[in-house]
Write a protein that holds these residues in place. Structure first.
Motif, mmCIF file in Angstrom:
data_model
loop_
_atom_site.group_PDB
_atom_site.id
_atom_site.type_symbol
_atom_site.label_atom_id
_atom_site.label_comp_id
_atom_site.label_asym_id
_atom_site.label_seq_id
_atom_site.Cartn_x
_atom_site.Cartn_y
_atom_site.Cartn_z
ATOM 1 N N GLU A 46 0.823 -1.211 0.000
ATOM 2 C CA GLU A 46 0.000 0.000 0.000
ATOM 3 C C GLU A 46 0.853 1.255 0.000
ATOM 4 O O GLU A 46 0.505 2.255 -0.644
ATOM 5 C CB GLU A 46 -0.953 0.002 1.194
ATOM 6 C CG GLU A 46 -1.938 1.161 1.173
ATOM 7 C CD GLU A 46 -2.914 1.124 2.337
ATOM 8 O OE1 GLU A 46 -3.874 1.926 2.316
ATOM 9 O OE2 GLU A 46 -2.721 0.315 3.280
ATOM 10 N N VAL A 47 1.964 1.214 0.701
ATOM 11 C CA VAL A 47 2.871 2.362 0.729
ATOM 12 C C VAL A 47 3.427 2.630 -0.667
ATOM 13 O O VAL A 47 3.481 3.779 -1.132
ATOM 14 C CB VAL A 47 4.021 2.110 1.731
ATOM 15 C CG1 VAL A 47 5.097 3.187 1.592
ATOM 16 C CG2 VAL A 47 3.486 2.077 3.152
ATOM 17 N N ASN A 48 3.833 1.575 -1.356
ATOM 18 C CA ASN A 48 4.401 1.735 -2.696
ATOM 19 C C ASN A 48 3.352 2.116 -3.728
ATOM 20 O O ASN A 48 3.620 2.918 -4.636
ATOM 21 C CB ASN A 48 5.100 0.446 -3.122
ATOM 22 C CG ASN A 48 6.430 0.239 -2.403
ATOM 23 O OD1 ASN A 48 7.092 1.201 -2.020
ATOM 24 N ND2 ASN A 48 6.813 -1.013 -2.202
ATOM 25 N N GLU A 49 2.164 1.555 -3.616
ATOM 26 C CA GLU A 49 1.120 1.831 -4.603
ATOM 27 C C GLU A 49 0.674 3.287 -4.578
ATOM 28 O O GLU A 49 0.279 3.840 -5.597
ATOM 29 C CB GLU A 49 -0.084 0.921 -4.353
ATOM 30 C CG GLU A 49 0.171 -0.534 -4.724
ATOM 31 C CD GLU A 49 -0.894 -1.461 -4.180
ATOM 32 O OE1 GLU A 49 -1.833 -0.963 -3.501
ATOM 33 O OE2 GLU A 49 -0.789 -2.682 -4.414
ATOM 34 N N ARG A 50 0.747 3.924 -3.423
ATOM 35 C CA ARG A 50 0.282 5.304 -3.299
ATOM 36 C C ARG A 50 1.448 6.288 -3.251
ATOM 37 O O ARG A 50 1.385 7.327 -2.609
ATOM 38 C CB ARG A 50 -0.613 5.447 -2.070
ATOM 39 C CG ARG A 50 -1.857 4.565 -2.146
ATOM 40 C CD ARG A 50 -2.791 4.767 -0.971
ATOM 41 N NE ARG A 50 -3.391 6.103 -0.974
ATOM 42 C CZ ARG A 50 -4.312 6.499 -0.103
ATOM 43 N NH1 ARG A 50 -4.742 5.661 0.834
ATOM 44 N NH2 ARG A 50 -4.811 7.714 -0.160
#
Length: 352
Positions: A46-50
């Protein structure tokens, strides 16, 4: 009007769920070093996707440092820095979008455990990057400030750079990636909420950026990377027809008594000792100064100060001082800025 722009940017990024929601690839990340990429690959999805960024402003040799990330979003670069500064270092992430920060805070303890830390060395603060004082960030308290494709979004850019100057320790470094452009954006382009949110409307005109930096205190700064960015949405491209955009990474040191507005000759040499972690053979100060291990390099007074009187000082042997001046450094002059792809045409003062 400026406050209105800021609120529209906040709304724009609050609505995004992933980088795929952006309309263009202008604010997309270029390649990171293998060490940094390995850390990124281990972060929560989630950190990387956003994540929304246009570069990889992660400088070397930061173990034990206090690092500030302006516009940290969900904390991808914050968590990379957390690993690189080590358990005794500290990372502060600032962002004005609470929904982005909530993601970073959710994984803060998990990432610390993965790194083997007894406690997280990361702190997330919600606020504006042009008002760090309101967040309690003191004068001369930060070793390194980074930012990744965020300063262009601010309608108060001079305040941003003034705040960076205030919070940096002497010898500290500003190292950031952002979007630049070869002309001034019109008022209509700057106020267009989609152009602004896509990092186009607020892109910094290269020469105005140079002038701004000098007003704040940076008589010399350097570019370390540059890449032309294409606006790949036909409707948005039509709104900025004729303009050329660049993703650039900037390195600037707070050395108020040592940096001059021209490269000057003091007959100094700097020799890289090969001791910066991950850089055994050479160190690139910028896009036109590569220091090979054990090879003395003639340098101007500014370049010498940048490697001698900063955290890089332990990695260099210096010959000479500033006791005798020999005029402008050979090859220097008031050369206009080169906006060509991948080449920056000299240091920030436009003299190399």
């Amino acid at each position: 009007m400026s406050e209105d722009i800021r609120e529209k940017v906040k709304e724009y990024y609050s609505a995004l769920q992933s980088s795929g929601d952006l309309k263009t690839s202008v604010c997309s990340c270029s390649s990171a070093s293998q060490e940094v990429q390995d850390i990124i690959d281990g972060l929560p999805a989630e950190v990387n996707e956003r994540f929304y960024g246009c570069g990889s402003p992660i400088p070397p040799m930061i173990e034990g440092c206090t690092v500030l990330d302006l516009g940290c979003g969900t904390g991808r670069d914050v968590f990379v820095l957390s690993k690189l500064v080590g358990e005794k270092g500290r990372v502060i992430g600032v962002d004005m979008t609470e929904s982005q920060l909530e993601v970073g805070r959710k994984y803060q303890d998990e990432v610390a455990r993965a790194y083997g830390y007894a406690a997280s060395n990361v702190e997330f603060k919600c606020g504006y990057i042009e008002d760090l004082a309101a967040l309690g960030i003191a004068d001369d308290s930060i070793d390194v400030v980074i930012s990744n494709c965020v300063i262009n979004l601010s309608p108060f850019k001079e305040q941003v750079f003034s705040e960076v100057w205030r919070v940096l320790k002497e010898g500290g470094e500003l190292y950031f990636s952002d979007i630049f452009v070869d002309r001034r954006m019109t008022e209509a382009q700057q106020n267009d909420p989609v152009l602004r949110g896509e990092c186009i409307g607020g892109a910094m005109y290269i020469e105005d950026f140079r002038r701004l930096m000098r007003r704040v205190g940076w008589d010399d700064f350097r570019y370390t990377a540059s890449r032309v960015k294409h606006v790949d949405d036909a409707e948005l491209a039509a709104k900025v027809e004729g303009a050329t955009f660049f993703s650039r990474t900037v390195r600037a040191f707070k050395l108020p008594a040592q940096l001059e507005d021209l490269c000057e000759q003091y007959n100094q040499k700097a020799t890289y000792l090969g001791t910066i972690p991950g850089m055994p053979d050479y160190f690139d100060l910028d896009d036109h100064h590569r220091f090979m291990k054990d090879v003395p390099l003639d340098v101007c007074g500014n370049s010498c100060a940048m490697v001698e009187n900063t955290r890089f000082g332990a990695a260099f042997a210096i010959e000479g001082d500033r006791s005798v001046h020999y005029g402008p450094f050979p090859g220097c002059g008031n050369i206009p800025y080169d906006t060509g792809d991948d080449e920056d045409g000299g240091c920030g003062c436009g003299c190399c």
